[in-house]
Motif scaffolding. Sequence first.
Motif, PDB file in Angstrom:
ATOM      1  N   LEU A 148       0.904  -1.177   0.025  1.00  0.00           N
ATOM      2  CA  LEU A 148       0.134   0.045   0.116  1.00  0.00           C
ATOM      3  C   LEU A 148       1.082   1.029   0.092  1.00  0.00           C
ATOM      4  O   LEU A 148       2.099   1.341   0.460  1.00  0.00           O
ATOM      5  CB  LEU A 148      -0.928   0.100   1.282  1.00  0.00           C
ATOM      6  CG  LEU A 148      -2.206  -1.195   1.331  1.00  0.00           C
ATOM      7  CD1 LEU A 148      -2.941  -0.782   2.341  1.00  0.00           C
ATOM      8  CD2 LEU A 148      -2.689  -1.256   0.000  1.00  0.00           C
ATOM      9  N   GLU A 149       0.263   2.372  -0.517  1.00  0.00           N
ATOM     10  CA  GLU A 149       1.097   3.656  -0.686  1.00  0.00           C
ATOM     11  C   GLU A 149       0.094   4.706  -0.003  1.00  0.00           C
ATOM     12  O   GLU A 149      -0.955   4.575   0.656  1.00  0.00           O
ATOM     13  CB  GLU A 149       1.075   4.061  -2.052  1.00  0.00           C
ATOM     14  CG  GLU A 149       1.954   2.947  -3.073  1.00  0.00           C
ATOM     15  CD  GLU A 149       3.282   3.410  -3.178  1.00  0.00           C
ATOM     16  OE1 GLU A 149       3.798   4.140  -2.451  1.00  0.00           O
ATOM     17  OE2 GLU A 149       3.892   2.549  -4.131  1.00  0.00           O
ATOM     18  N   ARG A 150       0.840   5.874   0.322  1.00  0.00           N
ATOM     19  CA  ARG A 150       0.223   6.969   0.672  1.00  0.00           C
ATOM     20  C   ARG A 150      -0.953   7.234  -0.478  1.00  0.00           C
ATOM     21  O   ARG A 150      -0.956   6.797  -1.767  1.00  0.00           O
ATOM     22  CB  ARG A 150       1.098   8.117   0.827  1.00  0.00           C
ATOM     23  CG  ARG A 150       2.146   7.957   1.656  1.00  0.00           C
ATOM     24  CD  ARG A 150       3.275   9.284   1.645  1.00  0.00           C
ATOM     25  NE  ARG A 150       3.323   9.937   0.483  1.00  0.00           N
ATOM     26  CZ  ARG A 150       4.419   9.493  -0.367  1.00  0.00           C
ATOM     27  NH1 ARG A 150       5.206   8.614  -0.056  1.00  0.00           N
ATOM     28  NH2 ARG A 150       4.410  10.122  -1.543  1.00  0.00           N
ATOM     29  N   THR A 151      -1.986   8.150   0.039  1.00  0.00           N
ATOM     30  CA  THR A 151      -2.651   8.515  -0.830  1.00  0.00           C
ATOM     31  C   THR A 151      -2.491   9.235  -2.068  1.00  0.00           C
ATOM     32  O   THR A 151      -3.224   9.299  -3.014  1.00  0.00           O
ATOM     33  CB  THR A 151      -4.049   8.858  -0.286  1.00  0.00           C
ATOM     34  OG1 THR A 151      -3.649  10.062   0.543  1.00  0.00           O
ATOM     35  CG2 THR A 151      -4.863   8.004   0.638  1.00  0.00           C
ATOM     36  N   ASP A 152      -1.449   9.982  -1.663  1.00  0.00           N
ATOM     37  CA  ASP A 152      -1.005  11.062  -2.583  1.00  0.00           C
ATOM     38  C   ASP A 152       0.153  10.466  -3.605  1.00  0.00           C
ATOM     39  O   ASP A 152       0.545  11.008  -4.374  1.00  0.00           O
ATOM     40  CB  ASP A 152      -0.674  12.412  -2.082  1.00  0.00           C
ATOM     41  CG  ASP A 152       0.725  12.073  -1.247  1.00  0.00           C
ATOM     42  OD1 ASP A 152       1.005  11.009  -0.708  1.00  0.00           O
ATOM     43  OD2 ASP A 152       1.185  12.973  -0.730  1.00  0.00           O
TER      44      ASP A 152
END
Length: 298
Positions: free
Chosen positions: A11-15
């Motif tokens: 998973l990544e940061r939303t940005d």
Amino acid sequence: MRILHLSDTHLERTDAPNRHGVDATDSLRLMLAELRHQRGVDAIVVTGDLANDGAVEAYTILREMVGDLARRLGGTPVFYTTGNHDEREAFGKVLGSGHLAADGTDRVVSAAFPAEFGCAAVSDVDGYRFITLDSLVPGKVYGELGRAQLDWLRTELRTPSENGTVLAFHHPPLALDVPSQRAFGLRNPRELADAIRGGDVRAVLTGHYHLQLFGFLEATPVWVTPGIVNRIDLTTPYGTERAVRGASASLVELGGETGPMFHTFHARDPRAHETVYQLDAEQTRSIIERHAPAAQGK
């Protein structure tokens, strides 16, 4: 004992931009939606590479998404481990020991976290002991379990559990004749075998390879669950690598006359099997030489 086994959510940061054009959060959402109909699940295990860049925000998203499934399944505990993409401080800030109740609270019985060898913990579910280990070597793709951690594991295993022990960590202690697997798996499987020999470990659960694989570490079953973010397709020529779309997870059943048993689930994805990335032999060799130990990278 019925365990849902997930790994490699990345998973990544939303940005953050999508990894290789894949939305990791959406891949996880598709897989969790497929698992909501499962019954009699006693535990969920997520074996590392939780956050692609070690961001606190990514761990928070993961805790909420998997926790929602755990609550839907009737309050199932969730066990997380670190992987080579994870960051220990951020992991601990959000996931604590990695042993969480369905509501997100820490349920660990004993832990060696934080300690010099990372995030390792012990807790029990219905007479089964769950031990999570930390095979993360910061800045490296391969994994290793240090002497201090293995000594701690030996100490824990001296007292048998009622129904046996489930051991979970990221890097598999076995590999196919695939250059990247041989270079980037667990560096010291023999030392792990020595640590668990004579103990009550019923299964070793790992991830990292983004494909399903079963084997034995001496007499102990080892299961590698495929990845959530993508899977590796081994139909390519030797020495090359291709990743394709398609989130997958596993069901592990322990006990009974035929256990252990391992089953793989695949999320329904209209773009499943599309190529995510493909590396030729020179590109694959270059990555191995950059990231593997010198003895394994030649």
